[in-house]
Design a protein around this motif. Structure first.
Motif, mmCIF file in Angstrom:
data_model
loop_
_atom_site.group_PDB
_atom_site.id
_atom_site.type_symbol
_atom_site.label_atom_id
_atom_site.label_comp_id
_atom_site.label_asym_id
_atom_site.label_seq_id
_atom_site.Cartn_x
_atom_site.Cartn_y
_atom_site.Cartn_z
ATOM 1 N N LEU A 23 -4.035 -4.561 -8.327
ATOM 2 C CA LEU A 23 -2.798 -5.298 -8.054
ATOM 3 C C LEU A 23 -2.152 -4.775 -6.771
ATOM 4 O O LEU A 23 -1.706 -5.563 -5.923
ATOM 5 C CB LEU A 23 -1.822 -5.161 -9.242
ATOM 6 C CG LEU A 23 -0.504 -5.889 -9.120
ATOM 7 C CD1 LEU A 23 -0.688 -7.383 -8.912
ATOM 8 C CD2 LEU A 23 0.372 -5.667 -10.358
ATOM 9 N N ALA A 24 -2.117 -3.449 -6.626
ATOM 10 C CA ALA A 24 -1.509 -2.853 -5.431
ATOM 11 C C ALA A 24 -2.269 -3.279 -4.176
ATOM 12 O O ALA A 24 -1.657 -3.715 -3.192
ATOM 13 C CB ALA A 24 -1.503 -1.330 -5.556
ATOM 14 N N ILE A 25 -3.596 -3.204 -4.239
ATOM 15 C CA ILE A 25 -4.392 -3.567 -3.053
ATOM 16 C C ILE A 25 -4.215 -5.053 -2.730
ATOM 17 O O ILE A 25 -3.968 -5.434 -1.579
ATOM 18 C CB ILE A 25 -5.890 -3.225 -3.267
ATOM 19 C CG1 ILE A 25 -6.044 -1.701 -3.397
ATOM 20 C CG2 ILE A 25 -6.746 -3.739 -2.121
ATOM 21 C CD1 ILE A 25 -7.404 -1.241 -3.877
ATOM 22 N N SER A 26 -4.292 -5.894 -3.769
ATOM 23 C CA SER A 26 -4.136 -7.343 -3.548
ATOM 24 C C SER A 26 -2.753 -7.661 -3.002
ATOM 25 O O SER A 26 -2.604 -8.530 -2.137
ATOM 26 C CB SER A 26 -4.316 -8.114 -4.854
ATOM 27 O OG SER A 26 -5.524 -7.785 -5.430
ATOM 28 N N SER A 27 -1.735 -6.954 -3.514
ATOM 29 C CA SER A 27 -0.364 -7.212 -3.060
ATOM 30 C C SER A 27 -0.222 -6.903 -1.579
ATOM 31 O O SER A 27 0.381 -7.669 -0.826
ATOM 32 C CB SER A 27 0.624 -6.338 -3.829
ATOM 33 O OG SER A 27 0.518 -6.597 -5.192
ATOM 34 N N ILE A 28 -0.783 -5.765 -1.165
ATOM 35 C CA ILE A 28 -0.684 -5.381 0.254
ATOM 36 C C ILE A 28 -1.441 -6.397 1.115
ATOM 37 O O ILE A 28 -0.942 -6.854 2.143
ATOM 38 C CB ILE A 28 -1.218 -3.941 0.463
ATOM 39 C CG1 ILE A 28 -0.269 -2.954 -0.219
ATOM 40 C CG2 ILE A 28 -1.367 -3.608 1.943
ATOM 41 C CD1 ILE A 28 -0.799 -1.542 -0.351
#
Lengths: 464, 237
Positions: A147-152
């Protein structure tokens, strides 16, 4: 050299924020976000008896894409910053033309510094808060990393896309129109193929967790960086200067001179349309499309009212953009009060946002073939816009985009705004389409708006 | 008649402070505040015009109180600020029309026409301010400060950015304006300008008045204002 530039851009951004309030208020902002989103997650789990974390992740990624689009619009005014056309604000960005650095590098560094800033000051604290909230119910999973990677990825893609589009808008309306039509066509094609708007590689990476979609997301960002670099060109500052003189718009008519001045600013900084389009219309339409084609709309059962709230909230960006550009001119030597400065901007923004909301609400009603709630939605939008404009000014003054990222302003904004949204939702459920309730709501928000405006003028008129 | 009466003004910043600054100024004067960089010249002008607040002191400007009601003070006076940042996207004519509207001027068109003509701004009248040179922007600021013919005008560095021809013209204009019974308070560190046009000067250093008197008084001890100024400032170190 380039790394140094990025370092100083970020450092300057931090210093600017700190100088507007104080370091305690500013550095505590990420912690405030962590606590707030942990609380929201806990409350949501309690009220909705269990959370669909996958769906929440999808919405979050999509909303960050819209957030990126709103942040990347500085392609509209970067040119004016670079040439120091505004007042003497003295940012490094404005002086970088004096340095032996390529124009594209300057712009991209600004875009990267913005991305870093939002990642550390918004995305990561929100995700951390969310994961803490989930951990309480032992719901944490490895999804959070994805989620963090996709959000960035999502935020960066949105920011770069919007940056490219706004730069092209400033350079050539023809190319911009062609590119917009091509993008709409391409997205329609992808939508018809996948039956979802989650077709970007960063969404697919979150859903499928495949290495290929990770690579695709990264490649897309590199491609957009390259494209942004090329779109800026080598002589961005001089080639687009078309007319040196303009036909005067006379101030001698009975029109309010302050509104007329803002109107001219809008006309000459983005051919009238750019600010309304990039600040409110495009983000609202994207949210509309996203929620129309997702299950959230049934989940929350808001319908058209949901869009009233979205436009009522996003509308402040229009006001913020008018304030931001004009606050760099010097008026202190004139008998102009803060009220003279802010009130016309509110009126003009209100008119623009309300017209935009009518267009969006009309198309939504047309799409759902239900016009019965359009009047209600329009009145609620108007009430929320009035309330939100005055509240935003009261809390953030003439630096809305910077001051909202401070703990105290952010918390006060939530405390003053969230109850109004909750009230709207409940009253709407109790008295749907009741005109007495609607005009009562409008009257209350107008009175509260007047109160915040008066308090705001008193608060921000303080001299050094 | 006293147009400015300031008593016991104090203002403290991180690196310097204005201490017990007092000033009275009667009509028909061209008064210069001189001093090295960072001596407090601009701060004094900003305090007297209500742009910033003093931490102590009383001020009366044309019967108004710039501490309590700065808008009222600004309505009666003209100010040319040190920085030239008029709204970027208005043309010269539009900006002057805007000023005329803000100041509720009658016969605005004639007055704007006069100033465009006098300052030789006719070729730039439809140019957007952002595209003008610093000198031309300074001319526009001159026009906005005098367009309502105020009895009292404050000018922070009046001739900076202007070419020698315009400087000469403006110096004559300022002297004629004062001869009509109006008053001008200007701050500068260009001593030749002060020597040429001011009736009276005060020399500031670190927010403190070191000298106040006429130009001829300053020349009693030295041949010219420059020598007097340098000695005074160096003795203070």
């Amino acid at each position: 050299m380039k790394t140094n530039l990025l370092y100083y851009f970020i450092k300057e951004e931090m210093r600017l924020h700190v100088s507007l309030t104080n370091s305690k208020n500013y550095y505590s902002y990420p912690f405030t976000l962590i606590c707030f989103f942990a609380g929201i997650t806990l409350a949501s789990h309690y009220f909705f008896s269990g959370l669909n974390t996958i769906k929440i992740g999808e919405y979050f990624i999509s909303l960050l894409f819209v957030g990126g689009i709103m942040s990347g619009t500085f392609g509209l005014f970067a040119r004016d910053f670079l040439e120091r056309r505004f007042g003497d604000i003295g940012r490094l960005f404005q002086n970088s033309l004096l340095l032996p650095i390529k124009l594209g590098t300057i712009f991209l560094t600004a875009a990267l510094s913005d991305t870093f800033f939002y990642i550390f000051w918004f995305i990561l604290p929100v995700l951390l808060g969310y994961s803490i909230g989930l951990a309480v119910f032992a719901l944490a999973s490895f999804d959070l990393i994805y989620l963090a990677i996709s959000s960035i990825f999502s935020f960066t893609t949105g920011l770069l896309l919007s940056f490219i589009f706004t730069v092209i808008f400033q350079r050539s309306k023809f190319v911009f129109t062609l590119l917009t039509l091509a993008t709409v066509g391409f997205c329609t094609f992808l939508y018809s193929k996948f039956q979802t708007f989650l077709f970007f590689p960063f969404s697919i990476f979150y859903i499928e967790k495949s290495f290929s979609s990770f690579l695709m997301s990264l490649l897309l960002i590199i491609l957009f960086i390259l494209f942004a670099y090329l779109s800026i060109g080598r002589e961005y500052t001089t080639t687009i200067r078309k007319k040196e003189t303009r036909t005067s718009i006379s101030f001698q008519k009975r029109l309010n001179p302050y509104i007329l001045k803002d109107f001219i600013d809008m006309k000459r900084t983005g051919d009238l349309l750019a600010k309304p389009l990039f600040n409110v219309f495009i983000p609202s339409v994207l949210v509309l499309l996203l929620f129309l084609h997702s299950s959230l709309i049934d989940y929350l059962n808001f319908g058209i009212l949901f869009f009233s709230i979205i436009i009522g909230t996003l509308g402040t960006q229009m006001l913020n953009s008018l304030i931001s550009s004009d606050s760099m001119a010097y008026y202190n030597h004139l008998p102009i009060s803060l009220k003279d400065f802010i009130l016309p901007k509110m009126k003009l923004s209100l008119l623009i946002c309300f017209l935009e909301s009518l267009i969006i609400l009309f198309f939504y009603s047309y799409y759902t073939k239900d016009f019965s709630q359009m009047l209600e939605a329009a009145i609620i939008t108007l009430g929320l816009l009035i309330y939100n404009f005055a509240l935003s000014f009261y809390l953030t003054g003439l630096h809305p985009n910077e001051n909202i990222m401070h703990s105290k302003s952010f918390l006060l904004y939530l405390i003053y705004f969230v109850p109004v949204l909750t009230l709207v939702t409940f009253l709407n459920a109790l008295f749907p389409t009741n005109l007495y309730y609607l005009f009562g709501f409008l009257l209350t928000t107008a009175l509260m708006g007047k109160l915040y405006l008066t308090l705001g003028i008193k608060k921000w008129s303080v001299r050094e | 008649m006293e147009l400015i009466k300031a008593e016991g003004i104090e203002k403290e910043y991180e690196h310097f402070k204005i201490q017990n600054f007092s000033l009275t100024l009667s009509e028909g004067k061209l008064f210069g505040i001189l001093g090295p960089n960072g001596s407090g010249k601009s701060t004094i002008i900003k305090i007297l015009t209500g742009q910033i607040l003093p931490s102590k002191g009383n001020i009366d400007v044309l019967g108004t109180n710039p501490i309590r009601d700065p808008i009222k003070t600004k309505e009666k006076i003209g100010i040319i600020p040190e920085q030239e940042s008029p709204p970027s996207f208005l043309t010269v004519t539009e900006y002057l029309e805007f000023i005329a509207k803000v100041r509720k001027l009658s016969h605005a068109k004639t007055k704007i026409h006069h100033w465009l003509d006098f300052l030789e701004l006719k070729t730039e009248k439809d140019s957007i301010i952002k595209n003008l040179s610093r000198g031309t922007k300074q001319k526009v600021l001159f026009a906005q400060a005098f367009i309502h013919e105020p009895k009292l005008v404050f000018i922070d560095e009046p001739l900076v950015n202007l070419d020698p021809l315009v400087q000469k013209k403006m110096k004559s204009f300022l002297q004629e304006y004062v001869a009509k019974g109006n008053t001008i308070l200007l701050s500068t560190h260009i001593l030749s300008t002060a020597e040429e046009i001011c009736d009276e000067i005060c020399i500031l250093k670190n927010g403190k008045i070191l000298f106040r008197g006429s130009i001829s008084e300053s020349k009693k001890e030295k041949k010219n204002l420059e020598d007097f100024f340098v000695e005074l400032i160096e003795n203070e170190n």
